[in-house]
Design a protein around this motif. Structure first.
Motif, short mmCIF file in Angstrom:
data_model
loop_
_atom_site.label_atom_id
_atom_site.label_comp_id
_atom_site.label_asym_id
_atom_site.label_seq_id
_atom_site.Cartn_x
_atom_site.Cartn_y
_atom_site.Cartn_z
N LYS A 152 50.39 102.68 79.99
CA LYS A 152 48.91 102.43 79.62
C LYS A 152 47.76 101.95 80.60
O LYS A 152 46.70 101.99 80.10
N LYS A 153 48.53 101.30 81.62
CA LYS A 153 47.67 100.86 82.88
C LYS A 153 48.43 101.28 84.12
O LYS A 153 49.58 100.95 84.10
N THR A 154 47.85 101.62 85.11
CA THR A 154 48.45 101.77 86.50
C THR A 154 47.60 100.68 87.53
O THR A 154 46.29 100.58 87.14
N TRP A 155 48.21 100.25 88.73
CA TRP A 155 47.89 99.76 89.66
C TRP A 155 48.32 100.24 91.00
O TRP A 155 49.37 100.73 91.05
N ASN A 156 47.52 100.24 91.95
CA ASN A 156 47.92 100.43 93.30
C ASN A 156 48.81 99.02 93.61
O ASN A 156 48.45 98.08 93.35
N ILE A 157 50.04 99.62 94.36
CA ILE A 157 51.06 98.43 94.59
C ILE A 157 50.47 97.24 95.38
O ILE A 157 51.00 96.01 95.32
N SER A 158 49.50 97.53 96.17
CA SER A 158 48.76 96.33 96.88
C SER A 158 48.02 95.47 96.06
O SER A 158 47.90 94.41 96.49
N GLU A 159 47.55 95.81 94.85
CA GLU A 159 47.11 95.08 94.00
C GLU A 159 47.93 94.31 92.99
O GLU A 159 47.42 93.63 92.29
#
Length: 687
Positions: free
Chosen positions: A593-600
């Protein structure tokens, strides 16, 4: 005489009983027998530079595939194998010309038969079969035929696929990794060869739990490039065979690249300005920096904390910074970096306050320290009365009672717990909903043979007893999962990692890479979609579980190198790993449902307060706020709080009966590098 006859008769009965019992036991044990061939029609496969047609006779299904007469046309079949092992592939084809029509046959991206000949078959209505064997993994396999000449592919009718034998024995672990030929941006990693009953197919190289490189099974060295000068890399190696079996991990080696001879920093970026300010975002632009070797990145910072990194060749000088907290002040600047890691002076600063919040779910409004002196607190679970919580420490194996007034009291340790010198140890904890009558509490921990779910008794002051409820969950240095949570249905939900063996996530008969659902006495919960412990699959390293007001299960999951995920979990669904990381278009996969960059992000625990998901981020060093849109399956705009303020955030837990969260740090682990006792437990108020 009668006694002798009776004795003989009893002997015959006993012998017959033994034979029948042995027969029953043999029948009860799953045997690696060959299954009937499964047929996959070419017209239903993925076709590139070709088309499904039906202008000839003798074909199966609704037609066949006619590939274009070019190099690189291909047909890709997706086949399923119940077991890892050796598969037989029978390809039905027609070639009505005298021209050779060779094709590479690849399985899961590896060519197993190069330029395989598909000879003439008299005419296009005459069909022949070409058969080969190849190693396959359990679960989904991709079989691709690619033309290698300008004559293109033959006409393809179907592919019959059978697993003819199984290989379940993993290779031995690689030995003695070491580094040589170290430069500013590269090094050569070497290791001792692994052995395998069939043969080592490949070596996987990991750096702090993320796959860093791969080498063929015949190699014992790998040149790693694109590294950062003056940086230490924490490396391990796994061996993998063609059936997908993965060895245990090699010893660890730390390798540090040379410092760069380039000591000239880029110039300061030009004037920084803002535009398009909203409650959760702002546009930024600045003037380009110059450097004697070239600028490789810009970092947007606040007080030294990096909010965003902009890369490219050259990197852009504009960006939109998202995830800002509403009604909050910000002071930002930008610095430039070069390949040697030299950092420019900062740009001018910009200061602004985001507009007021537009939400009915509340926002974090205050933080207070509950207690300090912790060393990697991992799991937190409140007692039913809301007066205290049990907290586990990962590496000490201690269980402590924590109260809102800041008191922390050790109540025991969990027997048989061991560390993995990474992410294993004493992990999740859960308190039985019927604790007041049975006094049961539950733990997930790493043991000598793997990860376990165990049950102990707790009388309010002391832990006692120890019962293993579930074993057989493979362990590794990283990717052990570990979260425990009771659902509204009274069953225990367990998150498990794929133990750095990605194929296990797609194997519905494996306990790894899953959300499990079980009873309090250790059995698979009734109603599970596959009749075993598995509730959902295709997970890499899930560590966050929370139920919303509608009884729906949400899950947070570590990605590898691209995207971290927030998923809505439904029974029987496949969440993609290792086929997909983040959002993808592969049939049968359920997107996050949502994704983020791993650094964030690099998310661990999640909790829900007033229909808002709060997600603790380790590498991102922030608390993400993600509102659920009413009672739908949609999520609103994420925003981040406490960026870089408290370090690595591990577990977030709702305080019973309060609009409050407890939030714990993990700054004492091997990625935070703080001394033991440096971690804290915070109380966050939501208003």
């Amino acid at each position: 005489m009668q006694t002798a006859r009776l004795t003989a008769l009893r002997g015959r009965v006993a012998a017959l009983t033994a034979v029948l019992l042995c027969t029953a036991l043999v029948q009860a044990v799953p045997q690696p027998a060959s299954a009937a061939a499964a047929r996959y029609e070419a017209e239903s496969a993925t076709i590139v530079k070709g088309a499904a047609e039906s202008n000839h006779s003798g074909y199966s299904g609704t037609g066949f595939v006619n590939g274009d007469n070019v190099v690189g046309s291909y047909v890709e079949f997706t086949v399923d194998a119940a077991l890892a092992g050796t598969g037989t592939i029978a390809i039905r084809y027609a070639n009505g010309t005298t021209d050779a029509r060779p094709a590479d046959v690849a399985v899961n991206g590896t060519v197993v038969s190069a330029a395989r000949a598909f000879d003439a078959t008299t005419d296009w209505n005459t069909w022949a079969t070409s058969t080969l064997t190849t190693p396959v993994k359990a679960g989904s396999n991709k079989i691709r035929l690619t033309s290698t000449s300008a004559n293109g592919l033959p006409n393809l009718d179907y592919l019959d696929f059978t697993v003819t034998s199984s290989d379940t024995e993993p290779p031995t672990a690689p030995t003695a990794p070491s580094c040589s030929e170290i430069t500013e941006n590269s090094l050569t990693l070497g290791w001792g060869a692994a052995t395998d009953n069939v043969g080592v197919a490949a070596y996987d190289i990991y750096e702090h739990g993320n796959k860093f490189g791969e080498a063929p099974g015949t190699a014992t060295t790998k040149n790693l490039t694109g590294l950062t000068p003056g940086t230490t890399y924490n490396l391990t190696v796994f061996a993998r065979d063609a059936a997908g079996n993965v060895s245990s991990v090699s010893p660890i080696v730390d390798c540090t690249t040379s410092r760069s001879s380039d000591t000239t920093a880029p110039s300061a970026p030009g004037t920084l300005s803002t535009s398009g300010l909203t409650a959760n975002s702002v546009g930024l632009s600045w003037g380009a920096s110059t450097d004697d070797k070239g600028v490789t990145a810009y970092e947007v910072r606040s007080g030294g904390t990096v909010y965003k990194t902009v890369t490219g060749t050259p990197p852009a000088t504009t960006t939109t910074l998202t995830g800002l907290a509403c009604a909050s002040p910000y002071t930002l600047d930008v610095v430039a970096k070069d390949a040697a890691g030299n950092v420019s002076p900062p740009s001018n600063t910009v200061t602004f306050t985001t507009p007021d919040c537009a939400t009915d779910g509340g926002v974090p409004s205050g933080v207070a320290t509950v207690s300090g002196g912790w060393s990697i607190p991992w799991g937190t679970y409140w007692m039913p009365d809301g007066k205290s919580a049990l907290v586990t420490e990962r590496d000490s194996f201690k269980v402590l009672k924590a109260t809102p007034d800041g008191t922390r009291t050790q109540v025991g340790t969990v027997p048989n717990a061991v560390t993995t010198d990474g992410e294993g140890g004493l992990l999740g904890v859960a308190v039985d909903p019927k604790w007041s009558t049975n006094h049961y509490v539950y733990f997930m921990h790493t043991a000598s043979e793997g990860n376990r779910v165990a049950r102990m008794t707790y009388d309010g002051s002391t832990l006692g007893g120890y019962t293993v409820l579930l074993q057989g969950i493979k362990k590794s240095r990283y990717h052990n999962g570990g979260r425990l949570l009771f659902g509204p249905d009274g069953y225990l939900y367990v998150s498990t990692g794929e133990a750095q063996t990605p194929d296990l996530a797609q194997d519905k008969n494996s306990l790894n890479g899953k959300i499990l659902r079980m009873t309090t006495d250790g059995k698979a919960a009734p109603g599970n979609p596959f009749g075993n412990y598995v509730y959902s699959y295709g997970h890499r390293n899930p560590q966050g579980l929370a139920f919303d007001r509608n009884g729906r299960l949400w899950e947070a999951e570590f990605g590898d190198s691209k995207k971290d995920e927030l998923n809505l979990i439904k029974p029987g669904k496949n969440y993609g790993w290792p086929v997909c990381e983040g959002t993808c278009t592969t049939d049968g996969m359920t997107n996050p449902k949502k994704t983020w960059n791993i650094s964030e992000a690099s998310p661990s625990g999640i909790a829900i307060v007033r229909n808002v998901i709060y997600m603790a981020a380790l590498k991102g060093e922030r608390l993400w706020r993600v509102p659920i849109t009413g009672d739908t399956e949609n999520l609103g705009t994420p925003s981040a709080y406490y960026v870089g303020t408290y370090g690595r955030l591990r577990t977030v837990t709702k305080v019973p009966g309060q609009d409050q969260l407890w939030l714990s740090t993990t700054n004492c682990d091997n990625k935070g590098n703080e001394p033991d006792g440096s971690d804290k437990l915070f109380r966050v108020s939501i208003t």
